[in-house]
Design an enzyme around this catalytic site. Structure first.
Site, short mmCIF file in Angstrom:
data_model
loop_
_atom_site.label_atom_id
_atom_site.label_comp_id
_atom_site.label_asym_id
_atom_site.label_seq_id
_atom_site.Cartn_x
_atom_site.Cartn_y
_atom_site.Cartn_z
N HIS A 139 1.34 5.13 6.56
CA HIS A 139 1.13 5.76 5.26
C HIS A 139 1.32 7.27 5.39
O HIS A 139 1.53 7.79 6.48
CB HIS A 139 -0.28 5.42 4.74
CG HIS A 139 -0.49 3.95 4.57
ND1 HIS A 139 -1.04 3.17 5.56
CD2 HIS A 139 -0.20 3.13 3.54
CE1 HIS A 139 -1.09 1.92 5.15
NE2 HIS A 139 -0.58 1.85 3.92
N ASP B 158 -3.02 5.87 11.92
CA ASP B 158 -2.13 5.49 10.83
C ASP B 158 -0.86 6.35 10.84
O ASP B 158 -0.88 7.52 10.45
CB ASP B 158 -2.86 5.64 9.49
CG ASP B 158 -2.05 5.08 8.33
OD1 ASP B 158 -0.88 4.74 8.53
OD2 ASP B 158 -2.62 4.97 7.22
N SER C 286 0.81 -1.22 0.00
CA SER C 286 0.00 0.00 0.00
C SER C 286 0.85 1.27 0.00
O SER C 286 0.37 2.34 -0.39
CB SER C 286 -0.95 0.01 1.20
OG SER C 286 -0.25 -0.20 2.41
#
Length: 408
Positions: free
Chosen positions: A388, A385, A135
Site C-alpha cells: 500500500h 507494508d 485495498s
C-alpha cells in the site's frame, strides 16, 4: 452628526464586535478544515485557480516521465483529512523521513497540472464515480477523498457502515463516490472459518462476473483494478465445477494451474462482461482500467520473511530495474486482456481507457508505510507494508492522472 454616531454604533458596538469575535473563534478552532494548519499544507484557496480546465493527454504521454522535486507538497495531511486508513497513516504513526512527500510527477514533454479540488468537483457535478477492486482501490479512493477535503467533505451514506462497500455523497455538487469491494473481480468465497481441513483456500468462480459489473451502467466513471489477491491460495471453478487451484499440491485431485491462470481469466471475464452490456443505454460512462501497483518493492526478504522498504527518495528512470517475476507476468496478462477488450469495446460503443501508472510507481519504493502503519510499540500482527501507499504520498498522482483522463 447623529447619523455618523449611529453608524459608528452599528459598526463598532458590542453586538457586531461579539459576532466578529465569535466568527474568528470558529475559524481558528476549525482551522484544519479550512486548510490553515498542518506542516507543509498550503491553503485550499491557493488551489482554486481560474485556469481553464483542459487535458494535456493530447500533447504527451502522461504515464511516462520522472519524479521531480516539489517544495509545495503535500496538499493535505492526517490532520486536515480524517479519512485515511490507519495502516496507511504514516504521518500519524511517526514516519521520521518526510522527504518522500516533496515530489511530483512530470511526464516527458509536458507539465502535469496540479490536482485542483474545486475544479474537479465542478467538473463532476451531478456525476457518479466508482472504484472497483481491493485495498489498493480503497487506498486510491481515500487519496481522492483527502485531496477533495481541501474544498469539501462528503457525507458517508453507505448502507452498512461496517461493510467494505462504501458510498460518499457531496451534496453541494450532487457528486457520488462508490467503493465496490471485489479483490478478485469475479465471484469469490472466503475460506470457511469452521473448515475442519483448514485448507485456507479461496473459492474463485472464474466464469462468473462479480456483482459490481451489473452496477456499471449507473456510473459516469468506473475505475477497475486488481492484482495481489490472486497470490492467495485458491480453488478455481468453472461452470460450478472444480477445475484447478493454486498453491494446492494436488490434494484436491486437480492440477495446480497457478495464480497466473486465475488472474488472466478474471480480467478476461470481467472486461467481456462489461462489453456485453454495450454502450448507449448500457455503459453510458467511461471504464478506466488501472494497471497493477508494484508488488516487488520488498528488499532483503519477502513480505513474510522480514522484507522491508526503507528507501527515502524516488528512483530515477535509469535506476529502475525492468519488471520481472510476478509483477511482469501479472502486468503482461492484464495488458493483453485489456487490449483485446478495448478492441471489442469500440465496436460495442463502450468507452474504455487505460491508466498505466505502473512505471511511475516502480520508481517510488520510498512511498510505502513499511512499519509506520501503527505505533512502534503497538502489539499488532502486521508485516512491513511495501504494497500500500502512505497518505499523503506518491499515490496522490493517481488522481492527477484520473482527472486528466476524465477531461480527455
Amino acid at each position: 452628526m447623529k447619523k455618523l454616531h449611529y453608524l459608528v454604533k452599528v459598526l463598532f458596538g458590542p453586538v457586531p464586535v461579539y459576532f466578529s469575535a465569535l466568527a474568528i473563534l470558529i475559524l481558528l478552532t476549525n482551522a484544519q478544515y479550512f486548510g490553515l494548519v498542518g506542516v507543509g499544507v498550503p491553503r485550499a484557496a491557493k488551489l482554486a485557480s481560474s485556469t481553464p480546465v483542459v487535458s494535456v493527454m493530447k500533447y504527451c504521454d502522461i504515464f511516462r516521465g520522472e519524479w521531480v522535486p516539489d517544495a509545495e507538497a503535500p496538499y493535505y495531511n492526517h490532520k486536515t483529512c480524517g479519512m485515511i486508513q490507519e495502516h496507511q497513516n504514516c504521518l500519524k504513526y511517526g514516519r521520521p523521513d518526510l522527504g518522500f512527500l516533496k515530489w511530483r510527477w512530470r511526464p516527458s514533454g509536458c507539465e502535469l497540472p496540479r490536482f485542483d479540488p474545486v475544479q474537479f468537483l465542478q467538473f463532476v457535478r451531478h456525476k457518479k464515480l466508482a472504484f472497483v477492486g481491493d485495498s489498493l482501490a480503497r487506498n486510491h479512493m481515500q487519496s481522492l477523498l483527502c485531496l477533495l477535503a481541501q474544498a469539501a467533505y462528503p457525507k458517508d451514506i453507505s448502507p452498512n457502515p461496517t461493510d467494505q462497500n462504501k458510498v460518499y455523497f457531496y451534496r453541494a455538487y450532487n457528486f457520488t463516490i462508490n467503493m465496490f469491494w471485489s479483490p478478485f473481480l469475479v465471484r469469490a468465497r472466503e475460506p470457511a472459518h469452521d473448515d475442519a481441513a483448514h485448507t485456507g483456500h479461496y473459492s474463485l468462480y472464474l466464469d462468473e462476473p462479480d456483482g459490481w459489473v451489473s452496477e456499471v451502467p449507473r456510473f459516469d466513471y468506473v475505475l477497475v483494478s486488481a492484482a495481489n489477491w490472486f497470490s492467495r491460495p485458491s480453488l478455481f471453478y468453472e461452470k460450478r465445477r472444480l477445475i484447478g487451484c493454486s498453491f494446492c499440491n494436488r490434494q484436491y485431485g486437480v492440477p495446480d494451474l497457478s495464480l497466473y491462470y486465475s488472474q488472466r481469466k478474471a480480467w478476461r471475464v470481467s472486461l467481456q462482461a462489461i462489453n456485453a452490456l454495450g454502450g448507449e443505454g448500457g455503459v453510458r460512462g467511461r471504464v478506466i482500467v488501472r494497471m497493477l501497483s508494484p508488488m516487488s518493492h520488498f528488499e532483503n526478504g519477502t513480505w513474510d520473511q522480514g522484507g522491508n522498504c526503507k528507501r527515502t527518495e524516488p528512483l530515477r528512470g535509469n535506476q529502475t530495474a525492468a519488471m520481472d517475476g510476478r509483477d511482469l507476468r501479472f502486468y503482461t496478462a492484464q495488458m493483453e486482456e485489456y487490449r483485446e477488450a478495448e478492441r471489442e469495446a469500440g465496436s460495442r460503443g463502450v468507452r474504455m481507457m487505460l491508466m498505466d501508472a505502473t512505471a511511475a510507481m516502480l520508481m517510488r519504493p520510498d512511498g510505502h508505510p513499511s512499519r509506520y502503519g501503527h505505533w512502534p510499540d503497538e502489539k499488532v500482527q502486521l508485516y512491513n507494508d511495501c504494497i500500500h501507499w502512505c497518505l499523503p504520498g506518491p499515490i496522490d498522482v493517481w488522481n492527477d492522472l484520473l482527472f486528466q483522463m476524465i477531461l480527455a
